[in-house]
Design an enzyme around this catalytic site. Sequence first.
Site, PDB file in Angstrom:
ATOM      1  N   ASP A 201       0.850  -1.197   0.000  1.00 17.87           N
ATOM      2  CA  ASP A 201       0.000   0.000   0.000  1.00 17.87           C
ATOM      3  C   ASP A 201       0.887   1.250   0.000  1.00 17.87           C
ATOM      4  OD1 ASP A 201      -1.567   2.286   1.055  1.00 17.87           O
ATOM      5  OD2 ASP A 201      -3.156   0.777   1.181  1.00 17.87           O
ATOM      6  N   ASP A 204       0.201   3.991   2.754  1.00 22.54           N
ATOM      7  CA  ASP A 204       0.623   3.555   4.095  1.00 22.54           C
ATOM      8  C   ASP A 204       2.142   3.546   4.225  1.00 22.54           C
ATOM      9  OD1 ASP A 204      -1.882   3.264   5.157  1.00 22.54           O
ATOM     10  OD2 ASP A 204      -2.056   1.139   4.652  1.00 22.54           O
TER      11      ASP A 204
HETATM   12  C1  PRP Z   1      -4.236   3.928  -3.903  1.00 24.67           C
HETATM   13  C2  PRP Z   1      -3.314   4.543  -4.930  1.00 24.67           C
HETATM   14  C3  PRP Z   1      -4.270   4.953  -6.007  1.00 24.67           C
HETATM   15  C4  PRP Z   1      -5.296   3.865  -5.978  1.00 24.67           C
HETATM   16  C5  PRP Z   1      -5.001   2.920  -7.103  1.00 24.67           C
HETATM   17  O1  PRP Z   1      -4.853   4.892  -3.166  1.00 24.67           O
HETATM   18  O2  PRP Z   1      -2.556   5.584  -4.428  1.00 24.67           O
HETATM   19  O3  PRP Z   1      -4.870   6.218  -5.799  1.00 24.67           O
HETATM   20  O4  PRP Z   1      -5.148   3.199  -4.710  1.00 24.67           O
HETATM   21  O5  PRP Z   1      -5.973   1.977  -7.197  1.00 24.67           O
HETATM   22  P1  PRP Z   1      -6.960   1.879  -8.433  1.00 24.67           P
HETATM   23  O6  PRP Z   1      -6.139   1.975  -9.664  1.00 24.67           O
HETATM   24  O7  PRP Z   1      -7.564   0.506  -8.263  1.00 24.67           O
HETATM   25  O8  PRP Z   1      -7.982   2.961  -8.330  1.00 24.67           O
HETATM   26  P2  PRP Z   1      -5.771   4.525  -1.903  1.00 24.67           P
HETATM   27  O9  PRP Z   1      -7.192   4.328  -2.311  1.00 24.67           O
HETATM   28  O10 PRP Z   1      -5.153   3.386  -1.145  1.00 24.67           O
HETATM   29  O11 PRP Z   1      -5.753   5.865  -1.062  1.00 24.67           O
HETATM   30  P3  PRP Z   1      -4.525   6.564  -0.321  1.00 24.67           P
HETATM   31  O12 PRP Z   1      -3.603   7.081  -1.378  1.00 24.67           O
HETATM   32  O13 PRP Z   1      -5.215   7.643   0.426  1.00 24.67           O
HETATM   33  O14 PRP Z   1      -3.858   5.569   0.583  1.00 24.67           O
HETATM   34  N1  URA Z   2      -3.080   0.882  -4.045  1.00 24.75           N
HETATM   35  C1  URA Z   2      -1.856   0.644  -3.513  1.00 24.75           C
HETATM   36  O1  URA Z   2      -1.345   1.449  -2.736  1.00 24.75           O
HETATM   37  N2  URA Z   2      -1.232  -0.494  -3.851  1.00 24.75           N
HETATM   38  C2  URA Z   2      -1.765  -1.384  -4.688  1.00 24.75           C
HETATM   39  O2  URA Z   2      -1.121  -2.411  -4.985  1.00 24.75           O
HETATM   40  C3  URA Z   2      -3.025  -1.124  -5.240  1.00 24.75           C
HETATM   41  C4  URA Z   2      -3.659   0.024  -4.900  1.00 24.75           C
END
Ligand code: PRP
Ligand code: URA
Length: 210
Positions: A201, A204
């Site tokens: 992630d 995170d």
């Molecule tokens: C993650 C990443 C993208 C998204 C990608 O964000 O930074 O924005 O997931 O996934 P997708 O292509 O399936 O849409 P997240 O939703 O975890 O939020 P964050 O950046 O606030 O942790």
């Molecule tokens: N968002 C992340 O941060 N990692 C993944 O692998 C997919 C979505």
Amino acid sequence: MYDNVFVMDHPLIQHKLSILRDEKTDSKQFRELISEIAMLMAYESTRDLPLKEVETKTPIAVTKTKVLDGKKMAIVPILRAGLGMVDGLLNLVPAARVGHIGMYRDPKTHKPVDYYCKLPKDLGERDVFVLDPMLATGGSAVDAVTRIKEFNPKRIKFMCIIAAPEGLEAFTKVHPDVPVYCAGLDERLNENCYIVPGLGDAGDRIFGTK
Ligand code: PRP
Ligand code: URA
């Protein structure tokens, strides 16, 4: 393999990406690497920025030189994780404007939920670089770029660090006109729509929230 998708295989980018993926890499180093990779990718992906000729007086003579033409570009990170890439681009283009689009993936549906949008008013006169380290299902990037297109920017480029084939498929179908720059093209998504092998992630790991 995909039209309009550029995998940046520069050795420095690939070396840094390898350390970034390592689960032992801590948040401090992770943040530094994301920023460095973004800077190297920005260097490559700004190759086609338009130039204009100006006259410059050196201590020796007057000569014709080249400077960037038009308004400086806009950078739009998708919150949160896209924030990690902003400094890398600003290092190269300090006068760029910065907009923000807030989106998170619903943990059950994996669909993006948008919660914030603040963009420079004169986006229509700028090239826009949309930043997000991860292109997984592609939902967040597709929606963010759709939103930005409402402002009719001159050109849009999407820059991520790792892309999944599923995300590229979805993104290029909806936005075939928007080039995608990535450092790694991975194998697939797992059952939770995380990229495999990926890096976990991104948000995170950047902010140390897990
Ligand atoms: C993650 C990443 C993208 C998204 C990608 O964000 O930074 O924005 O997931 O996934 P997708 O292509 O399936 O849409 P997240 O939703 O975890 O939020 P964050 O950046 O606030 O942790
Ligand atoms: N968002 C992340 O941060 N990692 C993944 O692998 C997919 C979505």
